[in-house]
Design a protein around this motif. Structure first.
Motif, PDB file in Angstrom:
ATOM      1  N   CYS A 107     -20.642  -1.022  -6.919  1.00 31.68           N
ATOM      2  CA  CYS A 107     -21.451   0.193  -6.825  1.00 31.68           C
ATOM      3  C   CYS A 107     -21.055   1.161  -7.934  1.00 31.68           C
ATOM      4  N   ASP A 108     -22.052   1.663  -8.680  1.00 31.92           N
ATOM      5  CA  ASP A 108     -21.767   2.600  -9.771  1.00 31.92           C
ATOM      6  C   ASP A 108     -21.340   3.967  -9.253  1.00 31.92           C
ATOM      7  N   GLU A 109     -21.798   4.320  -8.070  1.00 30.54           N
ATOM      8  CA  GLU A 109     -21.512   5.651  -7.545  1.00 30.54           C
ATOM      9  C   GLU A 109     -20.025   5.817  -7.200  1.00 30.54           C
ATOM     10  N   CYS A 110     -19.469   4.797  -6.540  1.00 32.34           N
ATOM     11  CA  CYS A 110     -18.064   4.886  -6.117  1.00 32.34           C
ATOM     12  C   CYS A 110     -17.159   3.972  -6.918  1.00 32.34           C
ATOM     13  N   ARG A 111     -17.755   3.273  -7.920  1.00 33.37           N
ATOM     14  CA  ARG A 111     -16.999   2.341  -8.772  1.00 33.37           C
ATOM     15  C   ARG A 111     -16.331   1.233  -7.966  1.00 33.37           C
ATOM     16  N   GLY A 112     -17.025   0.790  -6.946  1.00 32.69           N
ATOM     17  CA  GLY A 112     -16.564  -0.351  -6.159  1.00 32.69           C
ATOM     18  C   GLY A 112     -15.529  -0.053  -5.108  1.00 32.69           C
ATOM     19  N   SER A 113     -15.159   1.225  -4.937  1.00 26.58           N
ATOM     20  CA  SER A 113     -14.108   1.551  -3.966  1.00 26.58           C
ATOM     21  C   SER A 113     -14.640   1.733  -2.550  1.00 26.58           C
ATOM     22  N   GLY A 114     -15.925   2.032  -2.419  1.00 23.58           N
ATOM     23  CA  GLY A 114     -16.511   2.260  -1.101  1.00 23.58           C
ATOM     24  C   GLY A 114     -16.371   3.689  -0.612  1.00 23.58           C
TER      25      GLY A 114
ATOM     26  N   LYS B 197      -7.173  15.542  -2.421  1.00 21.10           N
ATOM     27  CA  LYS B 197      -6.327  16.730  -2.350  1.00 21.10           C
ATOM     28  C   LYS B 197      -5.857  16.934  -0.914  1.00 21.10           C
ATOM     29  N   PRO B 198      -4.584  17.316  -0.723  1.00 20.00           N
ATOM     30  CA  PRO B 198      -4.084  17.542   0.642  1.00 20.00           C
ATOM     31  C   PRO B 198      -4.989  18.484   1.426  1.00 20.00           C
ATOM     32  N   GLY B 199      -5.305  18.110   2.654  1.00 20.45           N
ATOM     33  CA  GLY B 199      -6.216  18.887   3.486  1.00 20.45           C
ATOM     34  C   GLY B 199      -7.638  18.372   3.448  1.00 20.45           C
ATOM     35  N   THR B 200      -7.933  17.443   2.518  1.00 20.03           N
ATOM     36  CA  THR B 200      -9.263  16.834   2.422  1.00 20.03           C
ATOM     37  C   THR B 200      -9.132  15.327   2.581  1.00 20.03           C
ATOM     38  N   SER B 201     -10.279  14.672   2.726  1.00 17.08           N
ATOM     39  CA  SER B 201     -10.291  13.211   2.881  1.00 17.08           C
ATOM     40  C   SER B 201     -11.436  12.618   2.072  1.00 17.08           C
ATOM     41  N   PRO B 202     -11.295  11.379   1.615  1.00 14.90           N
ATOM     42  CA  PRO B 202     -12.413  10.703   0.943  1.00 14.90           C
ATOM     43  C   PRO B 202     -13.572  10.518   1.924  1.00 14.90           C
ATOM     44  N   ARG B 203     -14.795  10.524   1.417  1.00 14.48           N
ATOM     45  CA  ARG B 203     -15.956  10.276   2.273  1.00 14.48           C
ATOM     46  C   ARG B 203     -16.601   8.937   1.900  1.00 14.48           C
ATOM     47  N   VAL B 204     -17.292   8.367   2.870  1.00 16.62           N
ATOM     48  CA  VAL B 204     -17.943   7.074   2.661  1.00 16.62           C
ATOM     49  C   VAL B 204     -19.054   7.221   1.622  1.00 16.62           C
ATOM     50  N   CYS B 205     -19.099   6.279   0.692  1.00 14.36           N
ATOM     51  CA  CYS B 205     -20.131   6.327  -0.350  1.00 14.36           C
ATOM     52  C   CYS B 205     -21.509   6.169   0.296  1.00 14.36           C
ATOM     53  N   PRO B 206     -22.443   7.121   0.053  1.00 13.12           N
ATOM     54  CA  PRO B 206     -23.764   7.018   0.673  1.00 13.12           C
ATOM     55  C   PRO B 206     -24.654   5.955   0.037  1.00 13.12           C
ATOM     56  N   VAL B 207     -24.337   5.539  -1.164  1.00 14.62           N
ATOM     57  CA  VAL B 207     -25.175   4.553  -1.863  1.00 14.62           C
ATOM     58  C   VAL B 207     -24.935   3.137  -1.330  1.00 14.62           C
ATOM     59  N   CYS B 208     -23.660   2.772  -1.187  1.00 13.65           N
ATOM     60  CA  CYS B 208     -23.339   1.411  -0.736  1.00 13.65           C
ATOM     61  C   CYS B 208     -22.865   1.373   0.717  1.00 13.65           C
ATOM     62  N   ASN B 209     -22.867   2.531   1.377  1.00 19.12           N
ATOM     63  CA  ASN B 209     -22.420   2.637   2.772  1.00 19.12           C
ATOM     64  C   ASN B 209     -20.994   2.127   2.973  1.00 19.12           C
ATOM     65  N   GLY B 210     -20.163   2.339   1.972  1.00 15.56           N
ATOM     66  CA  GLY B 210     -18.763   1.963   2.101  1.00 15.56           C
ATOM     67  C   GLY B 210     -18.448   0.534   1.753  1.00 15.56           C
ATOM     68  N   ASN B 211     -19.486  -0.257   1.377  1.00 15.07           N
ATOM     69  CA  ASN B 211     -19.242  -1.660   1.042  1.00 15.07           C
ATOM     70  C   ASN B 211     -18.588  -1.825  -0.322  1.00 15.07           C
ATOM     71  N   GLY B 212     -18.842  -0.892  -1.233  1.00 13.19           N
ATOM     72  CA  GLY B 212     -18.299  -1.003  -2.577  1.00 13.19           C
ATOM     73  C   GLY B 212     -19.141  -1.849  -3.501  1.00 13.19           C
TER      74      GLY B 212
ATOM     75  N   THR C 273     -26.551 -11.671   1.365  1.00 13.44           N
ATOM     76  CA  THR C 273     -25.532 -11.169   2.284  1.00 13.44           C
ATOM     77  C   THR C 273     -24.488 -10.376   1.531  1.00 13.44           C
ATOM     78  N   ARG C 274     -24.135  -9.204   2.015  1.00 18.23           N
ATOM     79  CA  ARG C 274     -23.165  -8.352   1.348  1.00 18.23           C
ATOM     80  C   ARG C 274     -21.773  -8.551   1.941  1.00 18.23           C
ATOM     81  N   THR C 275     -20.791  -8.457   1.112  1.00 20.46           N
ATOM     82  CA  THR C 275     -19.402  -8.544   1.556  1.00 20.46           C
ATOM     83  C   THR C 275     -18.744  -7.200   1.360  1.00 20.46           C
ATOM     84  N   ALA C 276     -18.123  -6.679   2.390  1.00 16.45           N
ATOM     85  CA  ALA C 276     -17.478  -5.377   2.281  1.00 16.45           C
ATOM     86  C   ALA C 276     -16.329  -5.428   1.288  1.00 16.45           C
ATOM     87  N   SER C 277     -16.191  -4.372   0.533  1.00 16.78           N
ATOM     88  CA  SER C 277     -15.108  -4.313  -0.446  1.00 16.78           C
ATOM     89  C   SER C 277     -13.781  -4.093   0.264  1.00 16.78           C
TER      90      SER C 277
END
Length: 387
Positions: free
Chosen positions: A207-214, A177-192, A129-133
């Motif tokens: 997650c190595d891709e997003c370094r656990g931030s999701g 950067k102003p005018g942009t937004s973070p996107r959900v990590c495709p590897v962990c689906n935002g779980n981190g 079972t995964r726990t969301a970050s």
């Protein structure tokens, strides 16, 4: 910081104290290091700045008795349980059974509170079972201020100038950067975290891709380099309530270090030091003062004007008052905190002032009084044990 990094960090080593150090020893070590490493004392020194952050992080854990207990228990658990840089092996060293649940160690009451139980809750999960970050909350910050006696008694608003990690003013803490937004990590689906099954256990690691931030920032903010945090100097206006005592801590929610990428900020704890007053002393909510009086005023009685926190009042000294007697003026002390309000009392201790020199007229009058005193039969040592 990832779960594994948190466990592997030696906060005692960061502060240069032993694991059995007292709270006073931890506080003294932190104060010395914080003073030496503070960015204001080391402008442009990035190494000192990073060390300052590490020391502050260590102090935030070890100065809190509950967090320190959880930290010690967790490090002890994993030190003998096969947890290391190579990962966790079920049953190694500590011999965990298949019924092991990390939530049982810290109690289910910790779930979702952002504490250690929440931090480690997703590390070991049966059945994969995964726990969301969760965004990491900012560290608590401590500072000090010194107030005058009357300021502490009556309450005051003071500005505090401090340098600490704060939300980036350019990206407002998002890291993008102003005018942009973070996107959900495709590897962990935002779980981190990414889960891997190892027999009866589901082992989760950052997650190595997003370094656990999701989330992933494609175009980071140039001012904070994607962290959402800037080390800046700011002035905070603090309202000190009436009746604060020396050594008391005032908590300002959300005024500590900024959380990573928009996570909640930590709290600011202000330790208040109160300087002494030339006139007043304090005993709980009561004010104390010593009132000099003459012998004749004690014998004949009088009314004397004395200071309070709010103007002056007349204190009646009854005839025949003994030296050292305490006279109480109700409601003229320190404002009481909490329900009910009101204030303590003013305790006035009368103290006879003996003249060092008398002129001829006063000396002659005093001699006549002494003779009259003997004639009246007054004996100051009547009934005295040493007679």
């Amino acid at each position: 910081m990832s779960q594994r990094e948190w466990i592997e960090k030696d906060f005692y080593k960061e502060l240069g104290v032993s694991s059995s150090a007292s709270q006073d020893e931890i506080k003294k070590a932190y104060r010395k290091l914080a003073r030496d490493l503070h960015p204001d004392a080391n402008p442009g020194d990035t190494k000192a700045e990073e060390r300052f952050k590490s020391v502050s992080e260590a102090h935030a854990v070890l100065s809190d008795s509950a967090k320190r207990k959880e930290y010690d228990e967790t490090r002890k658990l994993f030190a003998g349980g096969g947890y290391g840089r190579g990962g966790f092996t079920p049953g190694a060293g500590g011999g965990f059974s298949q019924d092991f649940n990390i939530g049982d160690i810290f109690g289910q009451a910790n779930a979702g509170d952002g504490g250690l139980g929440d931090l480690l809750g997703g590390l070991f999960n049966r059945g994969g079972t995964r726990t969301a970050s969760r965004p990491r909350r900012g560290a608590d910050v401590e500072t000090e201020t010194t107030l005058g006696f009357r300021e502490a008694a009556q309450g005051v608003t003071v500005p505090l100038r401090m340098t600490s990690p704060s939300p980036c003013t350019t990206c407002h803490g998002s890291g993008a950067k102003p005018g942009t937004s973070p996107r959900v990590c495709p590897v962990c689906n935002g779980n981190g975290v990414i889960s891997r099954n190892q027999g009866a256990f589901g082992f989760s690691e950052p997650c190595d891709e997003c370094r656990g931030s999701g989330s992933i920032i494609d175009d980071p903010c140039v001012d904070c380099r994607g962290s959402g945090i800037q080390n800046r100097t700011r002035t905070i206006t603090v309202r000190i309530p009436p009746g604060v005592s020396d050594g008391q801590k005032i908590r300002l929610a959300g005024q500590g270090e900024a959380g990573l990428r928009g996570a909640p900020s930590g709290d600011l704890y202000v330790t208040v030091h109160v300087s002494q007053d030339k006139v007043f002393g304090r005993n709980g909510d009561d004010l104390t003062l010593v009132l000099p009086v003459s012998y004749s005023e004690l014998v004949l009685g009088t009314t004397v004007s004395v200071p309070t926190l709010e103007g002056r009042v007349g204190v009646k000294v009854p005839p025949g008052t003994a030296d050292g007697r305490i006279l109480r003026v109700r409601g003229r002390g320190v404002p009481k905190r909490g329900p009910g309000g009101g204030a303590g009392d003013l305790l006035v201790t009368v103290k006879v002032a003996v003249p060092q020199k008398l002129d001829d007229n006063a000396a002659e009058a005093l001699k006549r009084y002494a003779e009259a005193e003997k004639t009246s039969g007054f004996d100051p040592r009547a009934g005295w044990a040493g007679a």
